[in-house]
Design a protein around this motif. Structure first.
Motif, PDB file in Angstrom:
ATOM      1  N   SER A  27       0.610  -1.414   0.448  1.00 43.23           N
ATOM      2  CA  SER A  27      -0.265  -0.049  -0.166  1.00 43.23           C
ATOM      3  C   SER A  27       0.603   1.495   0.009  1.00 43.23           C
ATOM      4  CB  SER A  27      -0.338  -0.071   1.067  1.00 43.23           C
ATOM      5  OG  SER A  27      -1.942  -0.791   1.501  1.00 43.23           O
ATOM      6  N   ASP A  30       2.168   1.190  -3.458  1.00 42.72           N
ATOM      7  CA  ASP A  30       1.996   1.692  -4.564  1.00 42.72           C
ATOM      8  C   ASP A  30       0.801   3.100  -4.710  1.00 42.72           C
ATOM      9  OD1 ASP A  30       2.222  -0.441  -5.291  1.00 42.72           O
ATOM     10  OD2 ASP A  30       0.027  -1.303  -4.955  1.00 42.72           O
ATOM     11  N   ASP A  31       0.009   3.602  -3.024  1.00 37.98           N
ATOM     12  CA  ASP A  31       0.137   4.920  -3.139  1.00 37.98           C
ATOM     13  C   ASP A  31       0.644   6.013  -3.342  1.00 37.98           C
ATOM     14  OD1 ASP A  31      -2.107   3.386  -2.138  1.00 37.98           O
ATOM     15  OD2 ASP A  31      -2.230   4.130   0.062  1.00 37.98           O
ATOM     16  N   ILE A  33       3.989   5.761  -5.616  1.00 36.20           N
ATOM     17  CA  ILE A  33       3.639   6.060  -6.953  1.00 36.20           C
ATOM     18  C   ILE A  33       2.437   7.038  -7.051  1.00 36.20           C
ATOM     19  CG2 ILE A  33       4.323   4.657  -8.445  1.00 36.20           C
ATOM     20  CD1 ILE A  33       5.667   2.515  -7.529  1.00 36.20           C
ATOM     21  N   ALA A  34       1.379   6.684  -7.007  1.00 39.98           N
ATOM     22  CA  ALA A  34       0.287   7.360  -7.255  1.00 39.98           C
ATOM     23  C   ALA A  34      -0.099   8.826  -7.498  1.00 39.98           C
ATOM     24  CB  ALA A  34      -0.970   5.809  -7.094  1.00 39.98           C
ATOM     25  N   ASP A  35       0.665   9.070  -5.958  1.00 44.94           N
ATOM     26  CA  ASP A  35       0.137  10.372  -5.232  1.00 44.94           C
ATOM     27  C   ASP A  35       1.341  10.939  -5.652  1.00 44.94           C
ATOM     28  OD1 ASP A  35      -2.120   9.310  -4.108  1.00 44.94           O
ATOM     29  OD2 ASP A  35      -1.521   8.867  -2.693  1.00 44.94           O
ATOM     30  N   ARG A  37       3.368  12.931  -8.853  1.00 45.52           N
ATOM     31  CA  ARG A  37       4.750  12.899  -9.812  1.00 45.52           C
ATOM     32  C   ARG A  37       5.686  12.462 -10.879  1.00 45.52           C
ATOM     33  NH1 ARG A  37       3.199  17.241 -14.072  1.00 45.52           N
ATOM     34  NH2 ARG A  37       4.332  15.315 -14.972  1.00 45.52           N
ATOM     35  N   ASP A  98       4.551   9.521 -13.403  1.00 45.64           N
ATOM     36  CA  ASP A  98       3.123   9.872 -13.014  1.00 45.64           C
ATOM     37  C   ASP A  98       2.269   8.024 -13.143  1.00 45.64           C
ATOM     38  OD1 ASP A  98       2.529  12.437 -14.116  1.00 45.64           O
ATOM     39  OD2 ASP A  98       2.864  12.676 -15.786  1.00 45.64           O
ATOM     40  N   THR A  99       2.612   7.481 -12.360  1.00 49.43           N
ATOM     41  CA  THR A  99       2.823   5.675 -12.097  1.00 49.43           C
ATOM     42  C   THR A  99       3.758   4.904 -13.392  1.00 49.43           C
ATOM     43  OG1 THR A  99       0.530   5.748 -13.191  1.00 49.43           O
ATOM     44  CG2 THR A  99       0.478   6.445 -11.253  1.00 49.43           C
ATOM     45  N   LYS A 100       4.310   5.770 -14.264  1.00 51.79           N
ATOM     46  CA  LYS A 100       4.684   4.901 -15.190  1.00 51.79           C
ATOM     47  C   LYS A 100       6.627   4.518 -14.824  1.00 51.79           C
ATOM     48  CE  LYS A 100       6.504   4.214 -20.077  1.00 51.79           C
ATOM     49  NZ  LYS A 100       6.866   5.168 -21.119  1.00 51.79           N
TER      50      LYS A 100
END
Length: 124
Positions: A27, A30-31, A33-35, A37, A98-100
């Protein structure tokens, strides 16, 4: 499986994370990375990490990068193990835009040299 092979090759003990600890690490990563840029998983002493962070903070300082120094965290090796499972890359820096998943320092530098990094970072 990848973790077991890496542990065999590099002598690292198998992860002793409990299910709850693994869920927390998953969590967190992943959070993060998602939150953000730009997310960089780094080690403070790593010259490749320093090179990537210098490029991002110098030329692209207008877009904040969140940097996690794995060697300064008690759960750093668990985070690195999860990143290896997630990306197939067990080295640092481990960079996301950007999550990539971008890859490491040489991948970031290659994007910069091919003039693709600016477009990737500055896209809305």
């Amino acid at each position: 499986m990848l973790s077991s092979i890496r542990n065999y090759l590099f002598g690292r003990p198998a992860s002793t994370m409990s299910g709850k600890q693994r869920e927390t690490i998953t969590s967190f990563v992943d959070d993060l990375i998602a939150d953000n840029r730009i997310a960089v998983f780094s080690k403070s002493y790593c010259p490749y990490c320093r090179r990537a962070k210098q490029l991002l903070s110098g030329k692209y300082s207008d877009v904040p990068a969140t940097v996690i120094e794995l060697d300064e965290r008690s759960d750093g090796s668990d985070i690195q193990d999860y990143l290896a499972e997630k990306t197939g890359q067990s080295t640092v820096p481990n960079i996301f835009i950007d999550t990539k998943h971008i890859g490491g320092s040489s991948d970031l530098i290659a994007l910069e040299e091919s003039q693709q990094l600016g477009a990737l970072i500055n896209k809305l």
